[in-house]
Structure formats: C-alpha cells, structure tokens
Design a protein around this motif. Structure first.
Motif, PDB file in Angstrom:
ATOM      1  N   ILE A 195       4.073   5.770  -5.377  1.00 56.64           N
ATOM      2  CA  ILE A 195       4.126   5.795  -6.843  1.00 56.64           C
ATOM      3  C   ILE A 195       2.997   6.676  -7.376  1.00 56.64           C
ATOM      4  O   ILE A 195       3.182   7.505  -8.256  1.00 56.64           O
ATOM      5  CB  ILE A 195       4.018   4.362  -7.407  1.00 56.64           C
ATOM      6  N   ARG A 196       1.801   6.535  -6.798  1.00 55.93           N
ATOM      7  CA  ARG A 196       0.632   7.282  -7.251  1.00 55.93           C
ATOM      8  C   ARG A 196       0.871   8.793  -7.082  1.00 55.93           C
ATOM      9  O   ARG A 196       0.482   9.588  -7.918  1.00 55.93           O
ATOM     10  CB  ARG A 196      -0.586   6.850  -6.434  1.00 55.93           C
ATOM     11  N   ARG A 197       1.540   9.168  -5.981  1.00 59.34           N
ATOM     12  CA  ARG A 197       1.799  10.578  -5.734  1.00 59.34           C
ATOM     13  C   ARG A 197       2.891  11.116  -6.644  1.00 59.34           C
ATOM     14  O   ARG A 197       2.878  12.281  -7.027  1.00 59.34           O
ATOM     15  CB  ARG A 197       2.217  10.782  -4.267  1.00 59.34           C
ATOM     16  N   SER A 253       5.002   2.119 -14.842  1.00 60.82           N
ATOM     17  CA  SER A 253       4.488   3.430 -15.256  1.00 60.82           C
ATOM     18  C   SER A 253       5.312   4.542 -14.638  1.00 60.82           C
ATOM     19  O   SER A 253       5.493   5.591 -15.257  1.00 60.82           O
ATOM     20  CB  SER A 253       3.014   3.627 -14.902  1.00 60.82           C
ATOM     21  N   LEU A 254       5.813   4.314 -13.421  1.00 60.52           N
ATOM     22  CA  LEU A 254       6.665   5.313 -12.779  1.00 60.52           C
ATOM     23  C   LEU A 254       7.916   5.553 -13.625  1.00 60.52           C
ATOM     24  O   LEU A 254       8.256   6.689 -13.946  1.00 60.52           O
ATOM     25  CB  LEU A 254       7.078   4.856 -11.378  1.00 60.52           C
ATOM     26  N   ASP A 309       0.836  -6.170  -9.994  1.00 61.35           N
ATOM     27  CA  ASP A 309       0.331  -4.797  -9.897  1.00 61.35           C
ATOM     28  C   ASP A 309       1.459  -3.843  -9.523  1.00 61.35           C
ATOM     29  O   ASP A 309       1.567  -2.747 -10.071  1.00 61.35           O
ATOM     30  CB  ASP A 309      -0.779  -4.703  -8.849  1.00 61.35           C
ATOM     31  N   LEU A 349       2.659   1.680  -3.364  1.00 63.02           N
ATOM     32  CA  LEU A 349       1.732   2.091  -4.426  1.00 63.02           C
ATOM     33  C   LEU A 349       1.309   3.549  -4.231  1.00 63.02           C
ATOM     34  O   LEU A 349       1.206   4.305  -5.191  1.00 63.02           O
ATOM     35  CB  LEU A 349       0.509   1.177  -4.421  1.00 63.02           C
ATOM     36  N   GLU A 350       1.073   3.941  -2.970  1.00 65.61           N
ATOM     37  CA  GLU A 350       0.655   5.306  -2.670  1.00 65.61           C
ATOM     38  C   GLU A 350       1.760   6.288  -3.106  1.00 65.61           C
ATOM     39  O   GLU A 350       1.486   7.303  -3.735  1.00 65.61           O
ATOM     40  CB  GLU A 350       0.374   5.429  -1.170  1.00 65.61           C
ATOM     41  N   SER A 374       0.841  -1.204   0.000  1.00 62.95           N
ATOM     42  CA  SER A 374       0.000   0.000   0.000  1.00 62.95           C
ATOM     43  C   SER A 374       0.871   1.247   0.000  1.00 62.95           C
ATOM     44  O   SER A 374       0.655   2.167  -0.789  1.00 62.95           O
ATOM     45  CB  SER A 374      -0.892   0.047   1.238  1.00 62.95           C
ATOM     46  N   ILE A 398       4.019   9.971  -9.760  1.00 59.73           N
ATOM     47  CA  ILE A 398       3.855   9.984 -11.223  1.00 59.73           C
ATOM     48  C   ILE A 398       3.383  11.351 -11.758  1.00 59.73           C
ATOM     49  O   ILE A 398       3.990  11.882 -12.685  1.00 59.73           O
ATOM     50  CB  ILE A 398       2.927   8.829 -11.673  1.00 59.73           C
ATOM     51  N   LYS A 426      -2.995  -5.413  -5.254  1.00 55.97           N
ATOM     52  CA  LYS A 426      -1.704  -5.392  -4.556  1.00 55.97           C
ATOM     53  C   LYS A 426      -0.856  -6.601  -4.897  1.00 55.97           C
ATOM     54  O   LYS A 426       0.039  -6.974  -4.157  1.00 55.97           O
ATOM     55  CB  LYS A 426      -1.926  -5.314  -3.044  1.00 55.97           C
ATOM     56  N   ALA A 475       2.769  -0.752 -11.736  1.00 56.84           N
ATOM     57  CA  ALA A 475       2.823   0.611 -11.213  1.00 56.84           C
ATOM     58  C   ALA A 475       4.245   1.145 -11.330  1.00 56.84           C
ATOM     59  O   ALA A 475       4.474   2.281 -11.737  1.00 56.84           O
ATOM     60  CB  ALA A 475       2.366   0.644  -9.762  1.00 56.84           C
TER      61      ALA A 475
END
Lengths: 946, 98
Positions: free
Chosen positions: A352-354, A432-433, A425, A349-350, A346, A356, A421, A429
C-alpha cells in the motif's frame, strides 16, 4: 464391657462355628469364602454388608478385628472396610519375609535397613523413620536416650501418629513392642501396610483391597492367560506379575516367551526385573509361592501394592507430559499464526505504501500515447495487481479472527498486533489507498479528452497556416517587382487595378490571419505542449503579414505615382477579375470548411454533420450559376480575342485566377467531404455496437452479483441444517461464483475495447466496469468471510462441546437481537439481549463483559464472541496452575526442572521450545542448569484479571 | 533552590462488594517482577477507592505478601464481601524551597 463394644474394637475369644466377641458379640462365619459376615450383638444380628473379609485367621482365639463404625451402636447395618489381625504366631513365615522386605524398601530411602523385624523396631527409632518415609510427614522429635522409658516414648509417638491417621490400635501397646512381642510387632506392621500402601488405593469408592484387585484386573485384561480374582492363588503361576510389568514397561519382559506351566521362571523373571529396573525390592521367594497350596494373601497384597505405586507414578508423569504437550502445541500454533499475521500485515502495508504515491501522481503526460499507456497501467493495476491484495486483506482479517477465537478457546490473552499493524491500521491504510485511487481513472480520461481536443486544434492551426502560407507564397516578390517601370500606361493602369484587387484580397485574408492568431492563442491558453513551435509559426505569419502590408503600401504609392501616366484598362478582364476573385475566395473558404476535421461521439452528431453538409450541397447550384457566369466572362474574352485578335489577350492582367484553377477547385469541393462523413458514420456505428455488447453483459452480471450477495446473507442468517450442511452449501456457492469469473474477464475485455475506442458514455446500462469490479470483489470477500465464520463456529462448537441444538438456539437469540441484520450486534443490541436473558447489569459489569467479548474495542459483538460468552461457564479451561502442576510432576516434585528431564519426558521439538524459553531458576534449592518452569507457565497466560 | 521529593507512600484501601473488583495484576516472584496493578477498570470498585495502575501490592486482608503471584491471587480470590489492600505508590511530594 458394654462400653468396650461401643468404643468400637472387639476381641474375638472364640470362633467356629460362631465368633463370640467379648462374650457379647458374635460373628457367625459359616464359610471362609462367604462375603457376608454377621456379628451378633446380644440377640440382634448385624449384617456386615459385602465386607469380603477372609475369615480364615479368625479361627484363632484372641484375634482382633476392625473398628466398628459408630452406626453399629445404633444397631444399624454397617460396612467394614477391612479387618485387622494383630496376630504374630499365626502370620505365616511368608508374611514375615515380605513384611521385612517391604519395610526395607522404604527404609532404604532413609539410608538404613532392618534385619530382624521383631528386634529392630524395639527402640522405636526405625519405626518413626519408617513412618516418616512412607507418609512424607515429619513426626515429633525422637528421644535419643537408650533407656526403656525413652524407647516407650518413641514407640508411643509412632503409635500416636498411626492413630492420627484414623487407625485405632486398641490391643497394641508400646510396652509390648519394646519388649519384642513378635505378634504385636507384625500386627502393627500389617496395620501400617494396610493403611499406607493399600488403603490409599481407592478406585470408585470400593474398599482398598477391592480397588487394588480392580486395578490388577484392568491392567491384566489384555492378557488372555492371566485371570486375577484374588490375592493368593491367582498369582501362583507368576504370569500376573509379568503381565503387570509388561503392560507398563513392555521392553523389560518378552511376554510372548513365557509359559503358564513354568511358574518358577515366570516368578523369578518378574521379581528380578522388578528389583533391577523398577526399584521394587524382592519381597517373596518364587519357591515359597510355588511350594504352598495357597500363597499368603497379605504378602501378595503388599508386593502388588508396591507395583501399583511404582506404575501409577509413571502414569501420572505420562499424563502430565501429555497435558504439557497439548498446551505447548496450542501455543506454538498460535505463535505461528501471530507470525503469519505480522508478516502478511507488513507485506500488505508495504505494498500500500508503495502504491499510493503512484496513484497520487497527477502530472499529465504530453502525448496521447503516453497517457494511453498510463490508462493501460491503471487497468492492469485494477485487473491484475489489486485483486490479489483485496484477497490478502480479507485473508488477514480471517486469520486475525481465527487466531482470536483460538486464543479465547484456550484461555490465552487476546493477541495485540505490534504497533501500526492492528486491523484498524490496515483498514486505514486501505482507506487511503482507495482514496488515492478514487478519481485517478477519471482524471486520466479527462486528460486524454483534453489532449484529443488540443491535437484537433493544433491540426486546425496547421491547416489554416499551410493554406495561408501557400497564399503568401511569392507575394513579396510580386509586390517588390518593378514591372511598372517598364510598362506602358495601360499596363500601369492594369497594374494599378491589379494592385487594388490584391489589396482587397489582402483585406480578405486579414480575417484568416486573425483566426490563426486566435487559435495559436487558444493553444497557449490550453497549455499545448508544442506551443513554442506554434507560436514561432504564428509569429512568422504575422511578421510576414506586416511586411506584406508595408510592401503593398509602398507598391500602391509607386503605382499611384505612375497612374496618371497610364490609363488603359481592359473592361472585360476587369469584369472577370472582379467576379473571379471573390468567387475563388469563397471557394477557398468553403474548401477550408469542408476539410475541417471533426470529432463526434454519437451517431446523432455525425448525422447532424451530414445534414449540414447536405444543406451546404443544396446551396451549390446557386454558386454554380456564379461560376458559369465567371466562366462565361472568360469565354466572352476568348471570343473577343478570337474575334478581334487582341494582342493583350493570353494572360489576364487583372488577376492570376484562371478558369482551369476555378474548375479544379470546384471539382474537388464535395467528394472529399462525402468520403470523410461516410467513414465517420461507420466508426460511430461500430462504437454503438460495442456499447450494446458491454451493456447486455453488464445488465446480466450486475443483478447476478446482487442476487448472490443476498442469497449468501440469507444462508448465514437462516439456520437450515447443521453447520456442516451450511458449510457444504456455502462451498458450493463459492465454487459457482469462482466458475463465473470468465464472464467477468469477458466483460473486462469489452470494457478495454470501449476505452480504446475512446467511448466515454453508455446510455444502455447503468453499470460501469467499476461497479462490476467492486461488486465482484465484495462477493468474493463476503463468501470467504461467511465460510470462515461458519468454520469458526464449528471450531467453537467442537471445542466447547456445544450441541447443534444449542448452537441453533444461540443463533436464534442472536438473530432476534441483531436488529439491524448486519451479522453482528452493537453494544446496545447486546445489552438488550443480556437483559432479556436475565442478566441484571450495571454499567461497570456491562463494560467488563464488553471488554471480554470485544477485546479490540470495535464496538461490536460478533456471533463468534457471543457464543463464546454464552458457553464460557461450561468451557473446559486450561490454566496456568494446571500446566504448573504438570511440570511439577515431570520435575519429580522439585521447584525447578532440568533440560535433561524435559528432553526425557517431552517430544524433542517441544522440549527444545521449553528449554529455549525457560529462565534459569534462582531459588535457594536450585542447582546449576535448573530451569524455572513456574514463571514459564504463568507467562503462557499473561496477566490475571481480579 | 527547588527540591522535589519523590517518595513511596503506603496507601490503605478497602474495597466493598464482590468480585470482579476491576483491576489487573501482573508479576510476582515467579516472573521475577514486583506484584504490580497494571490496569484499573473505569467505574469499578477498584476505581472507586482510587487504586492506580502502577501501585505495588503489599498486603491483602492484613496478610503481608511474600511476593508470590499464586499467593496474592489466592488471597484476592478468597475475599467475599470486602477486600483490604495495602499498596505502595510512587508519589511526587509538593516541591518545597530548601
């Protein structure tokens, strides 16, 4: 008679020195302690090997001895398990008391008692009850009548039941029991004790009695003052009983205080404690034991067997509790690992999400400074923020593999991470980063380069505009000046000529205005952030230019109108003006060129500029001649004025240019440029030094990383030494790699200097900082992953009990088929490998095996999964059934378990773990608070593949 | 008016060959769930006789199941050359006009 013998039971009619059985069989028994008993059949002797029968009671006529195995008929040597003595009168009083207590200890559970052993079994009802309690089985329904025939029927049911357990009671008849024959009754009870209390004790296939003796010896071994060799005199001092109790329940007896010379206290202590805490009824009196030379063997055996049953039950519960603890501990640990994985996943991933969107933001900044800040942020991201995340990702994969290994080893279903997760996945992720990251730095540098070019262009614009504005200064006023109205003709003529000269000057400036407009246009096209002010300035210049044109036209017309009136021209001034103006113009142009700013990136470029400058300097003597000529004209004028005292001398009416101005400009022309070139030259040399410094280091570090990678790959594929050796070796490698980090940091420092100096290329090395960074991260990841692989192999090896040789063999097979040398087999390799080992596979079977070795469907078989599969046959698996059976023991055979029972049998945290997760039991036999351990146990292991 | 009938049908199948039969069993009275087949391996014996995920096991080798998971597993594991199953399947009958 012959048939009697063959049927297998023999009455001994006469004993001592030989025993004659049915006048056909003779047992020769020379001594009581002899371990071999010989029975003679006719003239042949049959040896009863190691029967260890105490023949003492055989001195009485009419004794009955044991079943003779079938082998005896063929005259072969046979072994007697035990001998049966259905004798009453000769059973000592001690036995009578013990037998009664023993019977009551069982009958109590059915809520009844006997007082007189000879009387109370006569109707057969309590006898049947006794058998039901001790065997745990149901007998046929007893007859309720009080008549003799009913009693005989009931006793027969009991005897039939005993017979059905493999014991034949030839000489015991139902009538004799009903009639109250004490000898027969006690014989029958002894038979029951032997069969149900003692014979069940079987240790390593020795006889029941030996088994019980062995158990006593094992349990009392730690007690130096206890020596159990038999079931009579060894127990006289009472320490044997105390030791048995103390061994299992040390809190009940203070063993250290007991004395060997005080048998009464010892025996009474043991018997009282046994009755009070262990639920073993008192079967013997201490006085009876102490008072006889040799206590009755059957009585002691019966009593001791009760201890055996009491304690072996407790031991079973302990074993069960241990098993459950082990299984639960594995489960709790696995759940912890799963939680850790989920948390780590988590977080990652969080992050990475922030991250990108930040990398995808390609909106350029207006100023160099802001862009440099962005570049710095990105450098921080690559050097400080991303590397820990790379490690986290690596750690995540390692955790995942470790967890799956552990689950496989403990027979649990594979771990499926929650939605989104999965390992794949995370990989996606991450992909994509890196996709977003790709090109970001290049974009930044391109932007900076563009801004640099724009700044340069804007500076050029400002210079040209400033020069032009300086030139136009006062021109409007001059053009509007009505000097011609008051001037003489010659002055008018001069004004006209002057105006013509101005017009040519104006024409010469046309080019410059056009250049300024072109630069402004280019800045617009290149999207310069300050275009509005540039445009405004350009507009002002153009407007003024148009105004100048109009004014010039007007003045020209005005002068021409008065031209006819005025005709005097000073030839010399005219000559001067004619030559000085273009020269001055050339000088201004040259000054502009020489003040022109430049950007260069290499020494070669600056050398090119220097060469051009030298060439320009070479043309100066020619220009100097012209200057001298112009000055010459001026000098001539001065001479003429001096000579002829001409009044109009002083100012030149044809031009504003004077010799001082020309000289001042001439002197400034070259030195400024020389200085600029020298500075730039020094700067380029410094850049070149930085490049070499970076290249020298990078050329060492790059190959070093590559070498290390290859070496690690070799260690994990070649199998030198044990796994522990490999692990040690790899740990040393890891240390040496970590120690190398300062060199990377140093290189990062050089790299930063290079970027700050705006150096964009480096012909001295093929390695960029990015190559080194990626290589370094790969190296760290690879070493960590390789170590983890070895650790998992050790884990597997130890859990499965695989020897190092076997491990090496598996490794060799694996390497042989890992044809692509990737450390893993793809499905095809694996199939080939299986076929080579003799597995004849269909597609279905193969895909089933793949689903075991590759539960996450990645299409590959790791070495880990491979050894798992190869060793699964020998694996010591724990299963739901075993756990369920263990709980059943703890629950005392109930189908449910109570919270209190769990708390009593298990350590606190594991008990609470169970209580929190077990569902209430809903079966018909449940009580309030009953918990369902069956569904709990199967739930630990998930679904079953059939 | 259209009416679709949703019905349980009983399906009788005979698997020939040997273990693994290629299906996964879940539930049982121990879990307070019906005995459901949750997975059928592609290309397996179970797939060949068209067992489906979602089928509820009713009997094994003519023994009607009490619903106990242990019992069902024992019965399946004791089958050697053939395995006769009866399953209950939720089936949508063709729609008919009423």
């Amino acid at each position: 008679m012959e048939r009697d013998i063959v049927q297998g039971f023999y009455t001994i009619h006469r004993v001592s020195p030989g025993i004659s059985i049915g006048s056909r069989l003779l047992a020769s028994s020379t001594a009581c302690h002899q371990t071999h008993t010989h029975l003679k059949r006719g003239s042949s002797t049959v040896k009863f090997i190691d029967s260890r029968v105490n023949l003492t009671p055989l001195r009485f006529e009419g004794d009955l001895i044991a079943e003779v195995p079938r082998a005896f008929r063929a005259g072969l040597p046979v072994t007697f398990k035990w001998l049966l003595f259905p004798v009453t009168d000769f059973f000592p009083l001690l036995s009578l008391q013990t037998f009664t207590a023993w019977c009551n200890s069982h009958l109590r559970k059915a809520g009844t008692q006997i007082e007189n052993i000879e009387e109370d079994f006569r109707d057969g009802l309590k006898l049947m009850l006794l058998l039901e309690v001790i065997s745990g089985e149901r007998l046929a329904k007893p007859e309720r009548g009080k008549m003799r025939v009913h009693k005989i029927s009931n006793v027969n049911k009991a005897l039939d039941f005993i017979a059905s357990k493999g014991v034949k009671l030839v000489s015991i008849g139902a009538e004799e029991i009903v009639d109250g024959n004490a000898k027969m009754t006690l014989g029958m009870i002894w038979t029951i004790i032997l069969r149900f209390a003692i014979q069940d004790i079987s240790v390593e296939e020795t006889s029941a009695k030996e088994g019980l003796l062995l158990w006593c010896q094992r349990k009392t071994a730690p007690y130096k003052n206890v020596n159990i060799q038999n079931f009579h005199i060894s127990w006289k001092d009472g320490l044997g009983f105390c030791a048995l109790i103390h061994r299992h329940r040390p809190e009940l007896i203070d063993y250290g205080k007991l004395r060997k010379d005080d048998p009464m206290t010892n025996l009474n202590t043991a018997f009282d404690v046994a009755e009070k805490y262990l639920d073993i009824p008192k079967m013997l009196d201490a006085e009876d034991i102490v008072g006889t030379a040799r206590p009755d063997e059957k009585a002691i055996m019966t009593y001791v067997s009760s201890f055996y049953h009491a304690f072996s039950g407790a031991q079973k519960a302990e074993t069960a509790a241990n098993r459950i603890c082990k299984v639960l501990a594995v489960n709790q640990e696995n759940e912890q690992l799963m939680e850790d994985y989920e948390k780590l996943a988590s977080d990652l991933l969080e992050w990475i999400r922030r991250t990108i969107p930040w990398l995808e933001n390609r909106v350029p900044e207006n100023t160099m400074q802001a862009m440099q800040q962005k570049l710095e942020d990105f450098r921080d991201y690559r050097r400080l923020h991303k590397p820990p995340k790379v490690q986290e990702k690596c750690q995540l994969e390692i955790n995942f593999n470790t967890l799956q290994t552990k689950l496989r080893l403990s027979n649990r279903p594979a771990f499926m991470p929650s939605e989104g997760k999965m390992v794949s996945d995370i990989s996606n992720a991450w992909g994509s980063l890196e996709g977003a990251e790709k090109g970001y730095e290049e974009w930044l540098l391109n932007e900076i380069r563009r801004l640099e070019r724009l700044d340069h262009l804007a500076e050029k614009f400002r210079q040209k505009a400033a020069i032009h504005e300086a030139w136009t200064q006062g021109k409007e006023e001059m053009l509007q000046h009505r000097d011609y109205e008051t001037a003489s003709l010659s002055e008018i003529k001069a004004l006209l000529k002057k105006h013509e000269a101005f017009e040519s000057d104006l024409a010469a400036h046309q080019d410059r205005v056009e250049q300024i407009a072109a630069i402004a246009q280019e800045l617009n096209e290149l999207d310069y952030y300050d275009s509005p002010s540039v445009n405004a300035r350009c507009q002002r210049i153009c407007d003024q230019w148009d105004a100048l044109g109009a004014l010039t036209q007007k003045r020209s017309e005005a002068l021409q109108r008065t031209e006819k009136l005025l005709e005097t021209i000073d030839q010399l001034y005219l000559e001067f003006a004619k030559r000085a103006a273009p020269f001055n113009n050339w000088m201004e142009g040259a000054m502009e060129d020489l003040q022109d700013t430049f950007i260069v990136h290499t020494i070669e470029e600056i050398q090119g500029l220097s060469t051009a400058h030298e060439q320009f300097k070479a043309t100066l003597p020619e220009a100097d001649k012209e200057r001298q000529a112009i000055l010459g004209i001026h000098n001539e004028i001065a001479k003429i004025v001096q000579t002829y005292h001409v009044n109009m001398a002083g100012t030149n009416p044809y031009t504003t240019i004077n010799p001082q101005e020309i000289n001042a400009k001439w002197d400034k022309l070259v030195p400024q440029r020389d200085q600029a070139l020298i500075e730039e030259h020094a700067r380029q040399q410094n850049n070149e030094r930085l490049r070499r410094q970076f290249a020298n280091q990078a050329n060492v570090i790059g190959p070093w990383i590559q070498t290390k990678m290859e070496e690690i790959g070799r260690i994990s594929i070649e199998m030198h030494g044990t796994l522990e050796d490999q692990l040690t070796h790899l740990r040393q490698y890891e240390k040496s790699i970590v120690n190398y980090k300062p060199k990377i940091d140093q290189l990062e420092g050089d790299h930063q200097l290079i970027q700050e100096a705006l150096i964009f290329d480096n012909k001295h090395t093929n390695y960029t900082m990015e190559h080194i960074r990626v290589g370094w991260e790969q190296l760290l990841t690879t070493i960590a992953r390789t170590i983890n692989e070895i650790e998992n192999q050790i884990l597997t090896r130890d859990a499965k009990g695989i020897s190092q040789d076997q491990m090496n063999e598996f490794r060799a097979s694996f390497n042989h088929f890992d044809r692509k040398r990737t450390g893993m087999m793809d499905a095809e390799d694996f199939k080939t490998c299986l076929i080579s080992m003799g597995y004849n596979l269909g597609e279905a079977e193969f895909s089933r095996i793949m689903s075991i070795v590759d539960p996450n469907r990645l299409g590959i078989v790791t070495f880990q999964a491979f050894i798992d599969f190869m060793s699964r046959e020998t694996a010591d698996t724990d299963t739901a059934d075993q756990v369920m059976a263990s709980f059943k023991v703890l629950a005392g055979d109930k189908n449910y378990i109570l919270a209190d029972e769990l708390r009593r049998e298990l350590p606190p945290d594991q008990a609470e773990y169970c209580i929190a997760r077990m569902a209430p039991y809903t079966g018909p036999d449940g009580v309030p608070g009953a918990l369902d351990y069956m569904s709990f146990s199967t739930a630990l292991y998930g679904e079953s593949d059939l | 008016m259209l009416a679709c009938q949703h019905l349980f049908i009983r399906e009788q199948v005979l698997l020939r060959g040997r273990a693994p039969w290629g299906f996964t069993l879940r539930g049982g009275t121990e879990h307070r769930e019906p005995l459901l087949i949750t997975k059928v391996e592609e290309g397996s014996v179970a797939a060949a006789v068209r067992l489906q995920a979602g089928d509820e096991m009713v009997s094994v080798n003519t023994v009607t199941l009490s619903g106990s998971r242990q019992e069902a597993i024992c019965l399946v594991k004791s089958s050697h050359n053939s395995l006769a199953l009866v399953v209950r399947r939720w089936d949508v009958q063709p729609c008919s006009r009423s």
